[in-house]
Design an enzyme around this catalytic site. Structure first.
Site, PDB file in Angstrom:
ATOM      1  N   ASP A   1       4.061   2.733  -4.144  1.00  0.00           N
ATOM      2  CA  ASP A   1       3.031   3.067  -5.132  1.00  0.00           C
ATOM      3  C   ASP A   1       2.970   1.940  -6.175  1.00  0.00           C
ATOM      4  O   ASP A   1       3.974   1.646  -6.826  1.00  0.00           O
ATOM      5  CB  ASP A   1       3.431   4.400  -5.794  1.00  0.00           C
ATOM      6  CG  ASP A   1       2.421   4.897  -6.808  1.00  0.00           C
ATOM      7  OD1 ASP A   1       1.655   4.077  -7.361  1.00  0.00           O
ATOM      8  OD2 ASP A   1       2.411   6.109  -7.066  1.00  0.00           O
ATOM      9  N   VAL A   2       1.794   1.352  -6.361  1.00  0.00           N
ATOM     10  CA  VAL A   2       1.675   0.206  -7.277  1.00  0.00           C
ATOM     11  C   VAL A   2       1.940   0.578  -8.733  1.00  0.00           C
ATOM     12  O   VAL A   2       2.198  -0.303  -9.552  1.00  0.00           O
ATOM     13  CB  VAL A   2       0.282  -0.469  -7.188  1.00  0.00           C
ATOM     14  CG1 VAL A   2       0.085  -1.166  -5.861  1.00  0.00           C
ATOM     15  CG2 VAL A   2      -0.841   0.515  -7.493  1.00  0.00           C
TER      16      VAL A   2
ATOM     17  N   THR B   1     -16.729   1.432   2.063  1.00  0.00           N
ATOM     18  CA  THR B   1     -15.306   1.543   2.439  1.00  0.00           C
ATOM     19  C   THR B   1     -14.938   3.028   2.402  1.00  0.00           C
ATOM     20  O   THR B   1     -15.729   3.850   1.911  1.00  0.00           O
ATOM     21  CB  THR B   1     -14.395   0.825   1.414  1.00  0.00           C
ATOM     22  OG1 THR B   1     -14.442   1.556   0.182  1.00  0.00           O
ATOM     23  CG2 THR B   1     -14.795  -0.619   1.175  1.00  0.00           C
TER      24      THR B   1
ATOM     25  N   LYS C   1     -11.066   0.105 -15.322  1.00  0.00           N
ATOM     26  CA  LYS C   1     -11.659  -1.145 -14.821  1.00  0.00           C
ATOM     27  C   LYS C   1     -12.004  -2.100 -15.968  1.00  0.00           C
ATOM     28  O   LYS C   1     -11.886  -3.315 -15.820  1.00  0.00           O
ATOM     29  CB  LYS C   1     -12.882  -0.844 -13.958  1.00  0.00           C
ATOM     30  CG  LYS C   1     -12.542  -0.071 -12.677  1.00  0.00           C
ATOM     31  CD  LYS C   1     -11.533  -0.808 -11.823  1.00  0.00           C
ATOM     32  CE  LYS C   1     -11.352  -0.180 -10.448  1.00  0.00           C
ATOM     33  NZ  LYS C   1     -10.421  -0.920  -9.603  1.00  0.00           N
TER      34      LYS C   1
ATOM     35  N   TYR D   1     -11.988   6.003 -14.550  1.00  0.00           N
ATOM     36  CA  TYR D   1     -12.270   4.832 -13.708  1.00  0.00           C
ATOM     37  C   TYR D   1     -12.833   3.692 -14.549  1.00  0.00           C
ATOM     38  O   TYR D   1     -12.392   2.545 -14.459  1.00  0.00           O
ATOM     39  CB  TYR D   1     -13.264   5.238 -12.618  1.00  0.00           C
ATOM     40  CG  TYR D   1     -13.454   4.196 -11.533  1.00  0.00           C
ATOM     41  CD1 TYR D   1     -12.489   4.033 -10.537  1.00  0.00           C
ATOM     42  CD2 TYR D   1     -14.584   3.393 -11.504  1.00  0.00           C
ATOM     43  CE1 TYR D   1     -12.655   3.092  -9.535  1.00  0.00           C
ATOM     44  CE2 TYR D   1     -14.766   2.455 -10.509  1.00  0.00           C
ATOM     45  CZ  TYR D   1     -13.797   2.303  -9.517  1.00  0.00           C
ATOM     46  OH  TYR D   1     -13.965   1.360  -8.529  1.00  0.00           O
TER      47      TYR D   1
ATOM     48  N   ASP E   1       0.864  -1.191   0.000  1.00  0.00           N
ATOM     49  CA  ASP E   1       0.000   0.000   0.000  1.00  0.00           C
ATOM     50  C   ASP E   1       0.890   1.228   0.000  1.00  0.00           C
ATOM     51  O   ASP E   1       2.047   1.177   0.421  1.00  0.00           O
ATOM     52  CB  ASP E   1      -0.918   0.017   1.236  1.00  0.00           C
ATOM     53  CG  ASP E   1      -2.203   0.795   0.993  1.00  0.00           C
ATOM     54  OD1 ASP E   1      -3.272   0.162   0.831  1.00  0.00           O
ATOM     55  OD2 ASP E   1      -2.146   2.054   0.939  1.00  0.00           O
TER      56      ASP E   1
HETATM   57  P1  NAD Z   1     -10.039   2.087  -0.176  1.00  0.00           P
HETATM   58  O1  NAD Z   1      -9.790   3.497  -0.536  1.00  0.00           O
HETATM   59  O2  NAD Z   1     -10.611   1.750   1.142  1.00  0.00           O
HETATM   60  O3  NAD Z   1      -8.688   1.241  -0.343  1.00  0.00           O
HETATM   61  C1  NAD Z   1      -7.833   1.433  -1.431  1.00  0.00           C
HETATM   62  C2  NAD Z   1      -6.415   1.247  -0.943  1.00  0.00           C
HETATM   63  O4  NAD Z   1      -5.539   1.376  -2.069  1.00  0.00           O
HETATM   64  C3  NAD Z   1      -5.982   2.309   0.094  1.00  0.00           C
HETATM   65  O5  NAD Z   1      -5.363   1.684   1.205  1.00  0.00           O
HETATM   66  C4  NAD Z   1      -4.982   3.164  -0.670  1.00  0.00           C
HETATM   67  O6  NAD Z   1      -3.956   3.710   0.154  1.00  0.00           O
HETATM   68  C5  NAD Z   1      -4.433   2.158  -1.667  1.00  0.00           C
HETATM   69  N1  NAD Z   1      -3.859   2.825  -2.817  1.00  0.00           N
HETATM   70  C6  NAD Z   1      -4.416   3.794  -3.596  1.00  0.00           C
HETATM   71  N2  NAD Z   1      -3.568   4.180  -4.543  1.00  0.00           N
HETATM   72  C7  NAD Z   1      -2.441   3.438  -4.380  1.00  0.00           C
HETATM   73  C8  NAD Z   1      -1.211   3.387  -5.056  1.00  0.00           C
HETATM   74  N3  NAD Z   1      -0.941   4.195  -6.101  1.00  0.00           N
HETATM   75  N4  NAD Z   1      -0.277   2.517  -4.620  1.00  0.00           N
HETATM   76  C9  NAD Z   1      -0.512   1.722  -3.547  1.00  0.00           C
HETATM   77  N5  NAD Z   1      -1.672   1.726  -2.868  1.00  0.00           N
HETATM   78  C10 NAD Z   1      -2.620   2.580  -3.278  1.00  0.00           C
HETATM   79  O7  NAD Z   1     -10.960   1.535  -1.346  1.00  0.00           O
HETATM   80  P2  NAD Z   1     -11.727   0.142  -1.554  1.00  0.00           P
HETATM   81  O8  NAD Z   1     -13.159   0.463  -1.650  1.00  0.00           O
HETATM   82  O9  NAD Z   1     -11.247  -0.890  -0.628  1.00  0.00           O
HETATM   83  O10 NAD Z   1     -11.242  -0.186  -3.017  1.00  0.00           O
HETATM   84  C11 NAD Z   1     -10.481  -1.348  -3.346  1.00  0.00           C
HETATM   85  C12 NAD Z   1     -10.699  -1.668  -4.821  1.00  0.00           C
HETATM   86  O11 NAD Z   1     -12.083  -1.973  -5.012  1.00  0.00           O
HETATM   87  C13 NAD Z   1     -10.381  -0.490  -5.744  1.00  0.00           C
HETATM   88  O12 NAD Z   1      -9.709  -0.974  -6.879  1.00  0.00           O
HETATM   89  C14 NAD Z   1     -11.742   0.035  -6.135  1.00  0.00           C
HETATM   90  O13 NAD Z   1     -11.732   0.637  -7.407  1.00  0.00           O
HETATM   91  C15 NAD Z   1     -12.570  -1.233  -6.118  1.00  0.00           C
HETATM   92  N6  NAD Z   1     -13.993  -0.987  -5.965  1.00  0.00           N
HETATM   93  C16 NAD Z   1     -14.487  -0.340  -4.863  1.00  0.00           C
HETATM   94  C17 NAD Z   1     -15.854  -0.102  -4.769  1.00  0.00           C
HETATM   95  C18 NAD Z   1     -16.470   0.622  -3.600  1.00  0.00           C
HETATM   96  O14 NAD Z   1     -17.671   0.974  -3.664  1.00  0.00           O
HETATM   97  N7  NAD Z   1     -15.747   0.854  -2.511  1.00  0.00           N
HETATM   98  C19 NAD Z   1     -16.712  -0.542  -5.806  1.00  0.00           C
HETATM   99  C20 NAD Z   1     -16.172  -1.199  -6.892  1.00  0.00           C
HETATM  100  C21 NAD Z   1     -14.816  -1.419  -6.971  1.00  0.00           C
END
Ligand code: NAD
Length: 258
Positions: free
Chosen positions: A64-65, A197, A166, A162, A38
């Protein structure tokens, strides 16, 4: 067969929050050791404290990923400290406010930034993990689980960067399944609907908002991170041994409702 990851090592990107943290915890509860990647050191520390507090084992790989060195180092550290790699779950992702505008108003910087984290970050994670996930014929498969969004399979009406990122994640997952299936690697893509989240930014912070959303979800519930993590953990496990290349909406039925 139940979900059993005993003896496995799983690398989770975005493991410092939300779905990634829940996945790290669920994989650990199923018996896996976990590498948490992360950009947030605080997020990593909290996840590792939760995993170890529950009796599991986890190591940190901050960065950073979208940076190739970060992902290469995360995989190297996993092999050096945990000895192997059996699973990858790519949860790191962003949704940027500017991306909410109609496409013509989205800046190139925003579009490229979202692609860099969500799509390039997924590509780099797979690229560096997959050589270690390859398995000889007859052995349990290495498994990749990518996290896209229902934006990859239906028009959301917002989020050009986005949505493009995706859609790319889902397509890249199918390609990975075809290219690496013969080498003993499965790859599947989870498309969550709305999940409560930090990313969803408190959109469900009133009873009315929650009720409105629940009405659109056939299962009548707003997902929590564990609802996604449990499916990810199943896909990592040998219980999913004949499942690959699939795009699976984990959305309470929203995408199939009229
Ligand atoms: P979140 O914000 O709680 O967690 C995302 C994590 O990714 C965070 O810890 C952040 O620090 C980390 N992150 C962001 N950019 C980064 C980078 N460049 N390098 C390393 N780490 C990085 O969000 P979430 O809801 O848990 O989302 C997780 C995945 O699920 C994401 O890909 C998101 O697009 C997808 N998603 C979420 C939802 C939703 O409603 N929450 C819906 C569909 C898809």
């Amino acid at each position: 067969m139940t979900t059993d990851l005993r003896g496995n090592v799983v690398l989770v990107t975005g493991g410092g929050s939300g779905i990634g943290r829940a996945t790290a915890l669920a994989a650990s509860a199923a018996g896996a050791s976990v590498t948490v990647v992360d950009k947030s050191q605080d997020g990593i520390d909290e996840t590792i404290a939760l995993v170890t507090g529950a009796g599991g084992r986890a190591i940190a790989a901050p960065g950073d990923v979208s940076d190739e060195q970060t992902m290469a180092a995360a995989v190297e550290r996993t092999i050096a400290e945990l000895g192997r790699l059996d699973g990858l779950v790519t949860c790191a992702g962003i949704f940027v406010g500017d991306d909410l505008q109609p496409l013509a108003g989205v800046s190139l910087d925003t579009f490229m930034h979202v692609l860099a984290v969500n799509l390039v970050g997924t590509f780099l994670a797979i690229k560096h993990a997959v050589p270690h996930l390859e398995r000889a014929e007859g052995a349990p498969h290495g498994s990749i689980v990518t996290i896209a969004s229902t934006a990859a399979i239906r028009g959301h009406g917002y989020g050009s960067g986005y949505t493009a990122s995706k859609g790319g994640v889902a397509a890249l997952t199918r390609l990975t399944a075809v290219q690496y299936g013969p080498r003993g690697v499965r790859a599947n893509c989870i498309c969550p609907g709305g999940v409560d989240t930090p990313m969803s930014g408190g959109v469900w912070n009133t009873d009315e908002a929650r009720a409105r959303t629940r009405e659109r979800v056939p299962l009548g519930k707003i997902a929590d991170a564990r609802d996604i993590a449990d499916v990810a953990t199943f896909l990592l496990s040998d219980a999913a041994r004949h499942l690959t290349g699939q795009t699976i909406a984990v959305d309470g039925g929203t995408t199939v409702a009229g």
